[in-house]
Design an enzyme around this catalytic site. Structure first.
Site, PDB file in Angstrom:
ATOM      1  N   GLY A 264       0.809  -1.212   0.000  1.00 21.89           N
ATOM      2  CA  GLY A 264       0.000   0.000   0.000  1.00 21.89           C
ATOM      3  C   GLY A 264       0.843   1.262   0.000  1.00 21.89           C
TER       4      GLY A 264
ATOM      5  N   HIS B  35       2.430   4.762  -4.976  1.00 22.98           N
ATOM      6  CA  HIS B  35       2.954   5.935  -5.688  1.00 22.98           C
ATOM      7  C   HIS B  35       3.124   5.555  -7.162  1.00 22.98           C
ATOM      8  CE1 HIS B  35       6.671   3.698  -5.402  1.00 22.98           C
ATOM      9  NE2 HIS B  35       6.625   3.731  -4.075  1.00 22.98           N
TER      10      HIS B  35
ATOM     11  N   GLY C 107       5.530   4.616  -8.842  1.00 25.13           N
ATOM     12  CA  GLY C 107       6.302   3.394  -9.083  1.00 25.13           C
ATOM     13  C   GLY C 107       5.383   2.179  -9.082  1.00 25.13           C
ATOM     14  N   HIS C 108       4.480   2.116  -8.088  1.00 27.41           N
ATOM     15  CA  HIS C 108       3.526   0.995  -8.049  1.00 27.41           C
ATOM     16  C   HIS C 108       2.614   1.025  -9.293  1.00 27.41           C
ATOM     17  CE1 HIS C 108       4.175   1.484  -3.548  1.00 27.41           C
ATOM     18  NE2 HIS C 108       4.414   0.214  -3.712  1.00 27.41           N
TER      19      HIS C 108
ATOM     20  N   GLN D 148       7.959  -9.405   7.847  1.00 28.52           N
ATOM     21  CA  GLN D 148       9.188  -8.938   7.206  1.00 28.52           C
ATOM     22  C   GLN D 148       9.783  -7.709   7.879  1.00 28.52           C
ATOM     23  OE1 GLN D 148       6.902  -8.283   3.415  1.00 28.52           O
ATOM     24  NE2 GLN D 148       8.311  -6.587   3.126  1.00 28.52           N
TER      25      GLN D 148
ATOM     26  N   GLY E 132       9.062  -4.704  -8.370  1.00 28.62           N
ATOM     27  CA  GLY E 132       9.923  -3.600  -8.772  1.00 28.62           C
ATOM     28  C   GLY E 132      11.403  -3.944  -8.626  1.00 28.62           C
TER      29      GLY E 132
ATOM     30  N   LEU F 170      11.357   6.505  -6.261  1.00 32.46           N
ATOM     31  CA  LEU F 170      10.101   6.631  -5.509  1.00 32.46           C
ATOM     32  C   LEU F 170       9.991   5.472  -4.524  1.00 32.46           C
ATOM     33  CD1 LEU F 170       7.468   7.815  -8.130  1.00 32.46           C
ATOM     34  CD2 LEU F 170       9.130   9.134  -6.829  1.00 32.46           C
TER      35      LEU F 170
HETATM   36  O1  PAF Z   1       7.912  -4.999  -1.937  1.00 33.72           O
HETATM   37  C1  PAF Z   1       6.950  -5.022  -1.136  1.00 33.72           C
HETATM   38  O2  PAF Z   1       6.115  -4.102  -1.088  1.00 33.72           O
HETATM   39  C2  PAF Z   1       6.809  -6.201  -0.184  1.00 33.72           C
HETATM   40  O3  PAF Z   1       8.052  -6.671   0.217  1.00 33.72           O
HETATM   41  C3  PAF Z   1       5.943  -7.336  -0.752  1.00 33.72           C
HETATM   42  C4  PAF Z   1       6.573  -7.957  -1.990  1.00 33.72           C
HETATM   43  C5  PAF Z   1       4.555  -6.798  -1.108  1.00 33.72           C
HETATM   44  C6  PAF Z   1       5.793  -8.446   0.287  1.00 33.72           C
HETATM   45  O4  PAF Z   1       5.190  -7.975   1.455  1.00 33.72           O
END
Ligand code: PAF
Length: 274
Positions: free
Chosen positions: A27, A30, A32-33, A57, A143, A180
């Site tokens: 979430g 930006h 980039g996403h 993570q 990315g 970004l």
């Molecule tokens: O790159 C990310 O935003 C996260 O590491 C991912 C791949 C969504 C896993 O939680």
């Protein structure tokens, strides 16, 4: 755009959808996403995005609690980008019980970012595998800004024979070169003005290598010093082999420069292929 949080509902919604291309995110979306969503659209019939801030993570002293959560604005951007389905599980949907079975990546999880974020790539590999199992995509887009993450996921997918094509999306940068990132929002105005130094240094290192400088350790040390003088605290700047992120020793194989450094409380990462 359909939005599902429960795994059975998502699976029902994804029946007979042709080639599914998946873009997992945490979430705070930006440009980039959005470029990853556009790439996904070009590779399949149905684009599925996910938004899930994955506790597994984040280290105990990292920014899980303050990680920006901007769900409504994210949904607006996904609708505008033409995303078909959003999977937005709650923690209870994805981790209804403690996640004891995990994916343990090999040595690559302990170098570079993994050295400074112990357990990070275990958490990424585990959630990505679980998200893959929920969505069952034909392809997934990640990315290249998270270069090591992309390599962990590519290797995992290949070694576990997951029937998913992994596609790398180019890094999107602001006009001044800053990559970004959702974490750029943590920067003060003064830090934001300083932040493009990191990419400028990577570009200078790349130029030096292209001109024939093979004193890689010397180039790394000089870059760390330049950042330190400017007030940064650097985790690593490393010239590595693209194939496996091993320390680069010569120019006979494609190389990549990877960096992670802190400006104030914000940790920025970036990379540049040579
Ligand atoms: O790159 C990310 O935003 C996260 O590491 C991912 C791949 C969504 C896993 O939680």
């Amino acid at each position: 755009m359909l939005i599902h949080s429960a795994i059975p509902d998502l699976r029902a919604a994804l029946k007979a959808r042709g080639r599914i291309v998946f873009v997992p995110t945490m979430g705070n979306l930006h440009a980039g996403h959005i470029s990853l969503m556009e790439q996904a659209r070009a590779h399949g019939d149905t684009v599925v995005a996910s938004i899930f801030v994955n506790r597994l993570q984040f280290g105990p002293n990292e920014d899980f609690d303050k990680y920006p959560r901007t769900f409504q604005a994210d949904c607006d951007k996904l609708v505008a980008a033409g995303v078909d389905v959003l999977f937005a599980p709650t923690e209870t949907d994805l981790y209804p019980e403690p996640q004891e079975y995990v994916i343990e990546p090999p040595g690559i999880q302990n170098i570079l970012d993994g050295e400074f974020r112990p357990g990070h790539f275990r958490g990424v590999a585990t959630v990505v595998t679980k998200l893959f199992n929920c969505v069952q995509p034909d392809a997934a887009v990640f990315g290249k800004k998270d270069y090591q993450q992309l390599m962990v996921i590519r290797n995992m997918t290949r070694q576990l024979a997951l029937p998913i094509e992994i596609i790398g999306g180019e890094t999107v940068r602001a006009d001044d070169g800053l990559a970004l990132s959702s974490r750029n929002g943590y920067l003060s105005d003064a830090e934001r003005a300083e932040a493009p130094r990191l990419f400028r240094l990577l570009q200078e290192m790349r130029q030096a290598v292209l001109k024939g400088n093979t004193d890689f350790r010397g180039l790394e040390k000089a870059a760390v010093e330049a950042l330190t003088v400017a007030g940064w605290k650097t985790d690593y700047i490393a010239i590595r082999e693209q194939a496996n992120l091993a320390e680069a020793t010569g120019r006979d194989t494609p190389l990549v420069i990877l960096a992670a450094s802190r400006l104030g409380k914000t940790r920025l990462i970036d990379n540049l292929e040579i």
